[in-house]
Motif scaffolding. Structure first.
Motif, PDB file in Angstrom:
ATOM      1  N   GLY A 195       0.820  -1.210   0.000  1.00 42.54           N
ATOM      2  CA  GLY A 195       0.000   0.000   0.000  1.00 42.54           C
ATOM      3  C   GLY A 195       0.853   1.258   0.000  1.00 42.54           C
ATOM      4  N   GLN A 196       1.978   1.213   0.734  1.00 40.75           N
ATOM      5  CA  GLN A 196       2.850   2.391   0.801  1.00 40.75           C
ATOM      6  C   GLN A 196       3.456   2.699  -0.562  1.00 40.75           C
ATOM      7  OE1 GLN A 196       5.365   0.828   3.804  1.00 40.75           O
ATOM      8  NE2 GLN A 196       3.716   0.856   5.302  1.00 40.75           N
ATOM      9  N   MET A 197       3.821   1.644  -1.308  1.00 41.57           N
ATOM     10  CA  MET A 197       4.335   1.853  -2.669  1.00 41.57           C
ATOM     11  C   MET A 197       3.282   2.529  -3.532  1.00 41.57           C
ATOM     12  SD  MET A 197       6.399  -1.498  -3.906  1.00 41.57           S
ATOM     13  CE  MET A 197       6.743  -0.820  -5.528  1.00 41.57           C
ATOM     14  N   ILE A 198       2.042   2.036  -3.414  1.00 41.80           N
ATOM     15  CA  ILE A 198       0.956   2.587  -4.233  1.00 41.80           C
ATOM     16  C   ILE A 198       0.746   4.052  -3.926  1.00 41.80           C
ATOM     17  CG2 ILE A 198      -1.546   2.524  -4.587  1.00 41.80           C
ATOM     18  CD1 ILE A 198      -1.427  -0.475  -4.354  1.00 41.80           C
ATOM     19  N   VAL A 199       0.635   4.385  -2.621  1.00 43.06           N
ATOM     20  CA  VAL A 199       0.376   5.779  -2.254  1.00 43.06           C
ATOM     21  C   VAL A 199       1.566   6.653  -2.650  1.00 43.06           C
ATOM     22  CG1 VAL A 199      -0.120   7.329  -0.347  1.00 43.06           C
ATOM     23  CG2 VAL A 199      -1.210   5.104  -0.438  1.00 43.06           C
ATOM     24  N   GLY A 237       7.182  10.687  -3.557  1.00 39.16           N
ATOM     25  CA  GLY A 237       6.990   9.251  -3.302  1.00 39.16           C
ATOM     26  C   GLY A 237       7.275   8.915  -1.856  1.00 39.16           C
ATOM     27  N   MET A 238       8.396   9.455  -1.330  1.00 36.01           N
ATOM     28  CA  MET A 238       8.752   9.161   0.050  1.00 36.01           C
ATOM     29  C   MET A 238       7.709   9.716   1.010  1.00 36.01           C
ATOM     30  SD  MET A 238      12.811   9.854  -0.260  1.00 36.01           S
ATOM     31  CE  MET A 238      13.223   9.767   1.456  1.00 36.01           C
ATOM     32  N   ALA A 239       7.212  10.924   0.712  1.00 35.29           N
ATOM     33  CA  ALA A 239       6.205  11.523   1.584  1.00 35.29           C
ATOM     34  C   ALA A 239       4.936  10.667   1.592  1.00 35.29           C
ATOM     35  CB  ALA A 239       5.890  12.940   1.111  1.00 35.29           C
ATOM     36  N   GLY A 240       4.498  10.240   0.405  1.00 37.20           N
ATOM     37  CA  GLY A 240       3.282   9.425   0.321  1.00 37.20           C
ATOM     38  C   GLY A 240       3.422   8.126   1.087  1.00 37.20           C
ATOM     39  N   GLY A 241       4.530   7.411   0.840  1.00 40.34           N
ATOM     40  CA  GLY A 241       4.742   6.128   1.522  1.00 40.34           C
ATOM     41  C   GLY A 241       4.865   6.317   3.023  1.00 40.34           C
ATOM     42  N   GLY A 242       5.607   7.369   3.423  1.00 43.66           N
ATOM     43  CA  GLY A 242       5.801   7.610   4.850  1.00 43.66           C
ATOM     44  C   GLY A 242       4.485   7.918   5.549  1.00 43.66           C
ATOM     45  N   LEU A 243       3.667   8.772   4.936  1.00 48.82           N
ATOM     46  CA  LEU A 243       2.392   9.140   5.561  1.00 48.82           C
ATOM     47  C   LEU A 243       1.478   7.920   5.695  1.00 48.82           C
ATOM     48  CD1 LEU A 243       1.521  12.592   3.971  1.00 48.82           C
ATOM     49  CD2 LEU A 243       2.084  12.066   6.349  1.00 48.82           C
ATOM     50  N   TRP A 244       1.424   7.100   4.628  1.00 53.03           N
ATOM     51  CA  TRP A 244       0.533   5.936   4.672  1.00 53.03           C
ATOM     52  C   TRP A 244       0.986   4.964   5.759  1.00 53.03           C
ATOM     53  CZ3 TRP A 244      -4.106   5.830   2.787  1.00 53.03           C
ATOM     54  CH2 TRP A 244      -4.781   4.633   2.634  1.00 53.03           C
ATOM     55  N   SER A 245       2.312   4.835   5.944  1.00 56.29           N
ATOM     56  CA  SER A 245       2.800   3.901   6.963  1.00 56.29           C
ATOM     57  C   SER A 245       2.513   4.441   8.357  1.00 56.29           C
ATOM     58  CB  SER A 245       4.297   3.671   6.796  1.00 56.29           C
ATOM     59  OG  SER A 245       5.001   4.820   7.212  1.00 56.29           O
ATOM     60  N   TYR A 275      -5.537  -2.892   1.181  1.00 55.61           N
ATOM     61  CA  TYR A 275      -6.735  -2.988   0.339  1.00 55.61           C
ATOM     62  C   TYR A 275      -7.349  -1.613   0.107  1.00 55.61           C
ATOM     63  CZ  TYR A 275      -6.385  -7.958   0.368  1.00 55.61           C
ATOM     64  OH  TYR A 275      -5.926  -9.220   0.160  1.00 55.61           O
ATOM     65  N   LEU A 276      -7.284  -0.746   1.136  1.00 55.63           N
ATOM     66  CA  LEU A 276      -7.799   0.615   0.959  1.00 55.63           C
ATOM     67  C   LEU A 276      -6.977   1.352  -0.098  1.00 55.63           C
ATOM     68  CD1 LEU A 276      -8.601   1.658   4.632  1.00 55.63           C
ATOM     69  CD2 LEU A 276     -10.118   0.711   2.892  1.00 55.63           C
ATOM     70  N   ALA A 277      -5.640   1.158  -0.070  1.00 60.54           N
ATOM     71  CA  ALA A 277      -4.782   1.832  -1.052  1.00 60.54           C
ATOM     72  C   ALA A 277      -5.108   1.351  -2.461  1.00 60.54           C
ATOM     73  CB  ALA A 277      -3.316   1.575  -0.728  1.00 60.54           C
ATOM     74  N   ILE A 278      -5.364   0.045  -2.611  1.00 63.57           N
ATOM     75  CA  ILE A 278      -5.687  -0.504  -3.935  1.00 63.57           C
ATOM     76  C   ILE A 278      -6.959   0.146  -4.483  1.00 63.57           C
ATOM     77  CG2 ILE A 278      -6.460  -2.596  -5.131  1.00 63.57           C
ATOM     78  CD1 ILE A 278      -4.553  -4.140  -3.243  1.00 63.57           C
ATOM     79  N   GLU A 279      -7.978   0.294  -3.618  1.00 58.47           N
ATOM     80  CA  GLU A 279      -9.240   0.902  -4.067  1.00 58.47           C
ATOM     81  C   GLU A 279      -9.053   2.390  -4.363  1.00 58.47           C
ATOM     82  OE1 GLU A 279     -11.743  -0.723  -4.992  1.00 58.47           O
ATOM     83  OE2 GLU A 279     -11.099  -2.651  -4.203  1.00 58.47           O
ATOM     84  N   LEU A 280      -8.230   3.054  -3.535  1.00 56.79           N
ATOM     85  CA  LEU A 280      -7.947   4.474  -3.773  1.00 56.79           C
ATOM     86  C   LEU A 280      -7.309   4.658  -5.149  1.00 56.79           C
ATOM     87  CD1 LEU A 280      -7.747   7.362  -2.426  1.00 56.79           C
ATOM     88  CD2 LEU A 280      -5.393   6.756  -1.891  1.00 56.79           C
ATOM     89  N   LEU A 281      -6.344   3.795  -5.455  1.00 53.94           N
ATOM     90  CA  LEU A 281      -5.668   3.858  -6.751  1.00 53.94           C
ATOM     91  C   LEU A 281      -6.664   3.639  -7.884  1.00 53.94           C
ATOM     92  CD1 LEU A 281      -3.019   3.945  -8.399  1.00 53.94           C
ATOM     93  CD2 LEU A 281      -2.863   1.482  -8.100  1.00 53.94           C
ATOM     94  N   ALA A 282      -7.526   2.630  -7.725  1.00 49.51           N
ATOM     95  CA  ALA A 282      -8.506   2.333  -8.780  1.00 49.51           C
ATOM     96  C   ALA A 282      -9.420   3.524  -8.999  1.00 49.51           C
ATOM     97  CB  ALA A 282      -9.324   1.093  -8.389  1.00 49.51           C
ATOM     98  N   TYR A 283      -9.828   4.168  -7.872  1.00 48.04           N
ATOM     99  CA  TYR A 283     -10.734   5.313  -7.979  1.00 48.04           C
ATOM    100  C   TYR A 283     -10.064   6.469  -8.724  1.00 48.04           C
ATOM    101  CZ  TYR A 283     -13.401   9.411  -6.584  1.00 48.04           C
ATOM    102  OH  TYR A 283     -14.109  10.579  -6.605  1.00 48.04           O
TER     103      TYR A 283
END
Lengths: 302, 348
Positions: B78-82, B110-118, B141-149
């Protein structure tokens, strides 16, 4: 907002969606009561789903369910062996998830090479509840319930009874609560944990068969969609009580079914929000349960 | 009894692989030759293996920091995705700028997104003791749906492809390729640099304190280190590493955001961290071995014609089990030898 018919449909869908989670959750409950934790349920479930389809193609849907249980017990055996060898429980679970996903995809692709149409096999029958299905309004809810849904309910009561009232159940709980005391009292700790792992595997395998044999009658890689992990969360929320697992599974299943049916109507929400709903609800409830447990612990500490 | 259990496990592992090969109707030598050819046989294939290994090393280095603090990070997916989503949003937002600006900008986003999600898992663990494994799995799973949206709405390619994907990144935001056959980008050298930094960190005072916290939190608290600072900083570091890997996949390999951007790398990163025993050099070796099973599996499929490439996943799981058993064995031998030495000294 929406009619009674809609909610009856949602609940009927939720019963079907809850079945695999209840089954996997019951097995995990027994294992956690014995003091262990299997992160690999997801892998066992997906293998159970494939075994169910293979068994059903060979000898009918009930044999398929049996095959699912067998596959689960086999992977439960791998889990027990890994733990006996002294590998960290989380690691064994991760390995089991990968193994289950890999083996099921491997066998499936060897069996149905890509390009050929997927086989569909006979599914398990559904039955109506006599009397209740004639009720006006809510009747359709009871008109066709899968056999494994009945089985899941019965097994929940059986698991509760065994854990609460039998010598075997007492020993399982003793092994989990205080392994040292249990060992001193002459209960073979690792043997009871191994048996619990086999039981958990069998339940997860049956859960997989419920996934593939209840309605669809075919297998596709990734069809478990994280339900094994959800089962873990449900056991936490249910506080490791078999009957609590029934309620906890509905927590995931009702939003799941609502999400599926919501796609057919205009709810004003994006599809992905509906997909994410069951995971989100489970997430929030797990958080509240953890907070509750933490406060409980602080109170007793004072 | 213990020794016998281990023998049984090893025998089962070997037997299982042999059975799979036999099941698909093939011989072991052909399979091994196919694996070698697919993973290292040609320069292109060898570079592909390294290219697969690069994000694995990065994710695993991050996960290993959290592992040392006693947290199992299964949320790297999920962190990679975000991380990749953040990088896409920022890069599309600023528009075409010079690559000296675009590359660091993408990496930081990228680092900010992954860090925040973690930190979602980290804060919940700290505040309410929510099991970090469960929260991270659900967050995936939430990250996967966020990406799809986002791929269906805001980030959708206005060029109008039927598949859900973002518009391609502008030229300057793409990480340049190394002059080799295959898709290895310059940032792989950055990962190499990070490995060196990790080697230094591995023996530093901070790493020691993190270890102490991982094994005996109360002792770390006595040393004047609050659990909050350790939990949050190690979580953020592991998330940032995964987010950086997300940006590298986006800007170095795929060139645009799409649903398969994380491609199981997050989950594999955890396994590589464990296989590498949390040591930077071990992680590099483990990542290459792990990646070679993925690339080699295609070689196996080509060589045999009957064995599907999914045998790679099976082999990876088996590798994890086998190495875990080996680790348990060596640890036990060391313990036995130490005990014997103590006995000898006592006798003397």
């Amino acid at each position: 907002m929406l009619s009674l018919d809609f909610w009856v449909l949602v609940l009927a869908g939720a019963l079907a969606s809850a079945t695999p989670i209840v089954l996997a959750g019951l097995g995990e409950t027994v294992l956690q009561r014995a003091g262990q934790f299997n992160l690999g349920i997801e892998g066992i479930m997906i293998c159970g789903a494939l075994a169910g389809v293979l068994g059903s193609a060979a000898a009918g849907p009930f044999a398929g369910a049996g095959f699912g249980v067998l596959a689960g017990v086999l992977l439960g055996f791998v889990f027990a062996l890994g733990c006996l060898a002294g590998i960290d429980v989380v690691l064994v679970g991760v390995a089991l998830t990968m193994l289950g996903v890999g083996v099921s995809t491997f066998v499936f692709q060897s069996w149905v090479p890509s390009g050929r149409t997927n086989l569909s096999v006979p599914t398990l029958p559904a039955m109506s509840v006599p009397g209740l299905s004639q009720l006006p309004g809510i009747g359709p809810l009871f008109s066709s319930i899968g056999v494994l849904t009945y089985a899941a309910g019965a097994l929940a009561v059986l698991t509760w009874w065994v854990l609460r009232w039998t010598r075997f159940g007492l020993r399982i709980r003793a092994v989990g609560d205080s392994p040292d005391v249990a060992a001193v009292r002459g209960v073979p700790v690792s043997r009871y944990r191994a048996v619990a792992a086999l039981i958990a595997g069998g339940f997860a395998g049956l859960a997989g068969a419920a996934l593939s044999l209840s309605a669809i009658g075919s297998f596709s890689p990734g069809m478990s969609g994280g339900r094994g992990f959800i089962a873990l969360a449900v056991v936490v929320v249910a506080r490791r009580a078999p009957l609590g697992v029934l309620a906890g599974a509905l927590l995931f299943a009702v939003p799941d079914s609502l999400g599926l049916l919501g796609q057919t109507r205009d709810t004003g929400l994006p599809v992905e929000a509906l997909h994410a709903l069951p995971y989100l609800v489970t997430f929030v409830v797990v958080c509240f349960e953890s907070r509750h447990r933490m406060r409980l612990r602080q109170d007793t500490a004072i | 009894m213990r020794r016998r259990t281990l023998t049984v496990v090893t025998a089962c592992v070997v037997l299982g692989m042999a059975l799979l090969v036999a099941f698909a109707g093939s011989d072991v030598p052909v399979v091994l030759a196919g694996w070698w050819r697919g993973a290292f046989g040609t320069p292109y294939n060898a570079v592909q293996t390294l290219s697969y290994a690069t994000p694995l090393v990065l994710v695993a280095l991050g996960v290993s920091v959290a592992l040392r603090a006693g947290m199992v990070m299964v949320g790297a997916e999920g962190q990679m995705i975000v991380g990749a989503v953040f990088a896409t949003v920022v890069l599309h937002g600023v528009g075409p700028v010079h690559s000296l600006l675009a590359l660091p900008l993408g990496a930081l986003a990228g680092m900010a997104g992954g860090g925040l999600w973690s930190l979602l898992s980290g804060v919940l663990l700290l505040r309410w003791r929510v099991n970090e494994i469960l929260s991270a799995l659900l967050a995936d799973y939430l990250a996967i749906e966020l990406l799809a949206y986002l791929l269906r709405t805001a980030l959708r390619d206005p060029g109008g492809a039927a598949t859900p994907q973002s518009a391609p990144l502008f030229e300057e935001a793409l990480i340049p390729r190394l002059p080799v056959p295959g898709r290895l980008h310059v940032a792989a050298l950055v990962v190499l640099g990070i490995v060196l930094v990790a080697l230094w960190w591995h023996h530093s005072r901070i790493a020691f304190i993190v270890d102490v916290h991982g094994q005996r939190p109360w002792l770390a608290a006595r040393l004047g280190v609050s659990p909050a600072s350790i939990v949050l900083s190690t979580t953020a570091v592991s998330g940032a590493a995964a987010g950086l890997a997300g940006w590298m996949q986006l800007a170095g390999v795929d060139g645009r955001l799409h649903p398969g951007i994380s491609a199981g790398i997050g989950f594999s990163g955890l396994v590589v961290a464990v296989l590498g025993r949390n040591h930077p050099v071990g992680i590099v070796v483990a990542a290459i071995a792990f990646a070679s099973l993925t690339t080699g599996a295609s070689g196996v499929q080509i060589a045999t014609g009957t064995i599907p490439a999914s045998i790679g996943t099976v082999a990876q799981a088996v590798l994890l089990l086998a190495v875990s058993v080996a680790v348990v064995l060596t640890r036990r031998n060391v313990a036995v030898r130490r005990a014997q030495r103590k006995d000898d000294r006592a006798v003397a």
